[in-house]
Design an enzyme around this catalytic site. Structure first.
Site, PDB file in Angstrom:
ATOM      1  N   LYS A  48       0.844  -1.158   0.041  1.00 53.67           N
ATOM      2  CA  LYS A  48       0.003  -0.089   0.011  1.00 53.67           C
ATOM      3  C   LYS A  48       0.783   1.153   0.049  1.00 53.67           C
ATOM      4  O   LYS A  48       0.560   2.069  -0.749  1.00 53.67           O
ATOM      5  CB  LYS A  48      -0.745  -0.118   1.462  1.00 53.67           C
ATOM      6  CG  LYS A  48      -1.997  -1.118   1.201  1.00 53.67           C
ATOM      7  CD  LYS A  48      -2.769  -1.340   2.605  1.00 53.67           C
ATOM      8  CE  LYS A  48      -3.663  -2.528   2.407  1.00 53.67           C
ATOM      9  NZ  LYS A  48      -4.287  -2.708   3.627  1.00 53.67           N
ATOM     10  N   GLN A  92      -5.181  -1.674   9.693  1.00 58.30           N
ATOM     11  CA  GLN A  92      -4.850  -3.081   8.994  1.00 58.30           C
ATOM     12  C   GLN A  92      -5.311  -4.062   9.991  1.00 58.30           C
ATOM     13  O   GLN A  92      -4.958  -4.167  11.480  1.00 58.30           O
ATOM     14  CB  GLN A  92      -3.221  -3.116   8.986  1.00 58.30           C
ATOM     15  CG  GLN A  92      -3.027  -4.464   7.990  1.00 58.30           C
ATOM     16  CD  GLN A  92      -3.572  -4.459   6.638  1.00 58.30           C
ATOM     17  OE1 GLN A  92      -3.740  -3.469   5.851  1.00 58.30           O
ATOM     18  NE2 GLN A  92      -3.819  -5.593   6.260  1.00 58.30           N
ATOM     19  N   ASP A 115     -11.671   2.218   4.316  1.00 57.96           N
ATOM     20  CA  ASP A 115     -11.806   1.122   4.172  1.00 57.96           C
ATOM     21  C   ASP A 115     -13.382   0.867   4.334  1.00 57.96           C
ATOM     22  O   ASP A 115     -13.917  -0.247   3.940  1.00 57.96           O
ATOM     23  CB  ASP A 115     -11.486   0.028   5.258  1.00 57.96           C
ATOM     24  CG  ASP A 115      -9.918  -0.807   4.889  1.00 57.96           C
ATOM     25  OD1 ASP A 115      -9.866  -1.093   4.013  1.00 57.96           O
ATOM     26  OD2 ASP A 115      -9.367  -0.705   6.009  1.00 57.96           O
TER      27      ASP A 115
HETATM   28  N1  GUN Z   1      -6.952  -7.218   6.197  1.00 56.80           N
HETATM   29  C1  GUN Z   1      -7.309  -7.975   5.229  1.00 56.80           C
HETATM   30  N2  GUN Z   1      -7.815  -7.228   4.184  1.00 56.80           N
HETATM   31  C2  GUN Z   1      -8.106  -5.825   4.589  1.00 56.80           C
HETATM   32  C3  GUN Z   1      -8.498  -4.743   4.193  1.00 56.80           C
HETATM   33  O1  GUN Z   1      -9.339  -4.465   3.191  1.00 56.80           O
HETATM   34  N3  GUN Z   1      -8.392  -3.649   4.993  1.00 56.80           N
HETATM   35  C4  GUN Z   1      -7.869  -3.745   6.273  1.00 56.80           C
HETATM   36  N4  GUN Z   1      -7.681  -2.428   6.984  1.00 56.80           N
HETATM   37  N5  GUN Z   1      -7.457  -4.865   6.617  1.00 56.80           N
HETATM   38  C5  GUN Z   1      -7.338  -5.822   5.683  1.00 56.80           C
END
Ligand code: GUN
Length: 278
Positions: A48, A92, A115
């Protein structure tokens, strides 16, 4: 059979965003909070971060130790909510077990919730209203279908997996696109009888379960699974080599849903920035 190439489309979308960001004097800023040292999470956060860099989006990674308390995490989120330089906040997941995930997520300001996991944003999705941001994986999947001119309206979509991150929001988003949606999960009986009727089949379980005999001829198959096999190679929920024989469209793993999720995250970050700078 056509491969739904998320890698190429994801790059295209990234390039569109990069060109838009280039025109801005002030740049969007994504803050990612990583608690503990889950190795997969570290890789995701790194990806990211690097993608932001390439697109001219500012990014900050806040690394907190495994023994961080819920209150300490909430305080960090509050600081980022109040920081006018930060447009997008991502916590995360998964969080360490001693932290209540829902309690922390709801602290994120909905307009910075990149998200789309906060109650306000998920609530909007339930009501069929536009949230500030849609959850990235479902948003990436819908974008992949639409940009490949795949009609969703009237189709029977079967979604396997009921997570808050993928299965639940995706089901609602497919419903908004006028699909007839069936949600399946680990306790579903006669799974094969149901999947056999799917025009669009989405599997998001993290288990290798989808064989050729479960798929209707010419179905569109979307594989959200990411599993590392014994040889260390990535594979999905779907037995790709056999299912591709019957599907009309199919996503590969890697190179399908994964890159679309990253592209959706970048898009969300950019759009939140625009909303906050109107
Ligand atoms: N862990 C796995 N997929 C995601 C996601 O889309 N967002 C976040 N914040 N954590 C994750």
């Amino acid at each position: 059979m056509q491969i739904l190439d998320g890698k190429t489309l994801g790059k295209e979308i990234q390039e569109e965003i990069r060109l838009e960001v280039e025109k801005l004097s002030k740049k969007p800023h994504l803050a990612v909070i990583l608690v503990g040292d889950n190795p997969a999470s570290k890789i995701y956060v790194n990806t990211k971060n690097k993608t932001c860099e390439r697109l001219g989006i500012n990014s900050t990674v806040i690394t907190l130790p495994e023994n961080t308390t819920e209150d300490e995490l909430k305080l960090k989120i509050k600081t980022l909510n109040e920081d006018s330089d930060v447009n997008a906040i991502l916590v995360q997941l998964p969080l360490p077990e001693h932290i209540n995930t829902a309690n922390c997520i709801k602290e994120i300001s909905p307009i910075k919730d990149v998200d789309g996991f906060t109650p306000e944003n998920l609530g909007a999705v339930i009501c069929g209203k536009q949230p500030y941001a849609y959850p990235c994986t479902p948003f990436g999947i819908i974008t992949l279908l639409k940009r490949n001119n795949i009609e969703i309206s009237g189709k029977h979509a079967v979604v396997i997996g009921r997570s808050n991150i993928v299965g639940k929001p995706l089901s609602l988003m497919l419903l908004k696109e006028n699909a007839t949606v069936t949600m399946c999960h680990s306790k579903t009986k006669n799974l094969k009888e149901i999947t056999k009727t799917a025009d669009i089949l989405v599997s998001a379980t993290g288990n290798r379960i989808i064989t050729k005999d479960m798929v209707k001829k010419d179905a569109i198959v979307i594989d959200v699974g990411i599993i590392r096999n014994k040889e260390g190679k990535l594979e999905g929920d779907v037995y790709f080599d056999e299912v591709k024989e019957v599907a009309s469209y199919i996503t590969p793993v890697p190179g399908g849903v994964g890159p679309m999720t990253i592209a959706a995250l970048m898009k969300n970050t950019f759009e939140l920035f625009l909303m906050q700078n109107k």
